[in-house]
Structures are given as structure tokens and as C-alpha cells.
Design a protein around this motif. Sequence first.
Motif, PDB file in Angstrom:
ATOM      1  N   GLN A  52       0.831  -1.205   0.000  1.00 47.64           N
ATOM      2  CA  GLN A  52       0.000   0.000   0.000  1.00 47.64           C
ATOM      3  C   GLN A  52       0.868   1.259   0.000  1.00 47.64           C
ATOM      4  O   GLN A  52       0.416   2.327  -0.396  1.00 47.64           O
ATOM      5  N   GLU A  53       2.119   1.143   0.444  1.00 45.79           N
ATOM      6  CA  GLU A  53       3.009   2.297   0.508  1.00 45.79           C
ATOM      7  C   GLU A  53       3.469   2.763  -0.873  1.00 45.79           C
ATOM      8  O   GLU A  53       3.845   3.918  -1.045  1.00 45.79           O
ATOM      9  N   PHE A  54       3.460   1.861  -1.876  1.00 47.33           N
ATOM     10  CA  PHE A  54       3.976   2.255  -3.196  1.00 47.33           C
ATOM     11  C   PHE A  54       3.057   1.857  -4.347  1.00 47.33           C
ATOM     12  O   PHE A  54       3.447   1.923  -5.507  1.00 47.33           O
ATOM     13  N   THR A  55       1.817   1.448  -4.017  1.00 52.18           N
ATOM     14  CA  THR A  55       0.804   1.169  -5.043  1.00 52.18           C
ATOM     15  C   THR A  55      -0.514   1.785  -4.573  1.00 52.18           C
ATOM     16  O   THR A  55      -0.661   2.110  -3.391  1.00 52.18           O
ATOM     17  N   TYR A 104      10.491   0.036  -8.672  1.00 53.79           N
ATOM     18  CA  TYR A 104       9.866  -0.591  -9.841  1.00 53.79           C
ATOM     19  C   TYR A 104       8.420  -0.131 -10.028  1.00 53.79           C
ATOM     20  O   TYR A 104       7.898  -0.120 -11.133  1.00 53.79           O
ATOM     21  N   PHE A 105       7.759   0.238  -8.942  1.00 51.60           N
ATOM     22  CA  PHE A 105       6.336   0.587  -8.992  1.00 51.60           C
ATOM     23  C   PHE A 105       6.088   2.077  -9.231  1.00 51.60           C
ATOM     24  O   PHE A 105       4.951   2.481  -9.437  1.00 51.60           O
ATOM     25  N   LYS A 106       7.157   2.877  -9.221  1.00 54.96           N
ATOM     26  CA  LYS A 106       7.007   4.314  -9.480  1.00 54.96           C
ATOM     27  C   LYS A 106       6.627   4.532 -10.934  1.00 54.96           C
ATOM     28  O   LYS A 106       7.185   3.920 -11.826  1.00 54.96           O
ATOM     29  N   GLU A 107       5.680   5.424 -11.152  1.00 55.76           N
ATOM     30  CA  GLU A 107       5.203   5.826 -12.477  1.00 55.76           C
ATOM     31  C   GLU A 107       4.514   4.727 -13.273  1.00 55.76           C
ATOM     32  O   GLU A 107       4.325   4.853 -14.482  1.00 55.76           O
TER      33      GLU A 107
END
Length: 139
Positions: A52-55, A104-107
Amino acid sequence: MQIISCKGHELEKEKSNTPEDFFNSSEITFQEDGMEKTLHVLYVRYFDEVFQEFTPYHQDPIFGVGENSVNFKDIVALVCLLKNPGLRQRKRIYINSKQEFAAYFKEINFNKLPEIFRALRQKKSYELPSPLEFIVQSS
């Protein structure tokens, strides 16, 4: 590139003194230039607890496609390959840093991911014209 499957699973201990139960595996199988390849991503299971912190997702399963559920571990290898197309030449990667994993999950355009899983369910494959279609372009 033709995506054939995306799936993930929790590793289980084969022997009592091995650390497999601390890791998850995610894999994506795709066809490129007439060759079928699979990228395996081994990562620390703890990342499944903090995605949840990066998606934008808040629970697992993260979304549904028809009557099928898609779990976070099912998208990890897909996202890695979308973010870094150079991984097509690799068979496996190992990620144990939360910072590297989150990068990897940025942008990533998370709204488009269900489209891939819908095609996999209906057509058994997904034609990926360009990974850039899944990256949010900053203006």
C-alpha cells in the motif's frame, strides 16, 4: 512481445533449516522473437505486507478479472519487466531492498494492468506493443 502468463506464489520450506518461507516468487512468461522466455522475480515476502506504501492498492487480492482474483504477487514480475524492459534478457532477479522494490512501482499506470489480465483470461495472451504504454509520462 507477447505476454503468455503472470503468476506469483509463496515459497514453502523444503527443509526445516531453509529460509524459503520468507520469500515470494513472481513470474512472467512471454514470447519474443519466436522464443518463449520466463522472468522469475524472487523477493522478500514482507513487501506483500506493505505494498500500500507504493501502489494504489489497499488489499489482496488487488483486483478481479471476471471470477478470477489477481493478487499482488501476480503483478510483481510484470511490473518489473514493464519498468525495465532490459530484464527480458534475464532469467531471474532477486530483490531484498524495499527501496529497490518500490522503485519498480514508481510511475506505473496501475489502471492499465487489469487490461493485461483480462486478455490473458480471454485470449490466453496479451500483445504488448510498448512497455511505455504502462508508464505514466510526466508533463
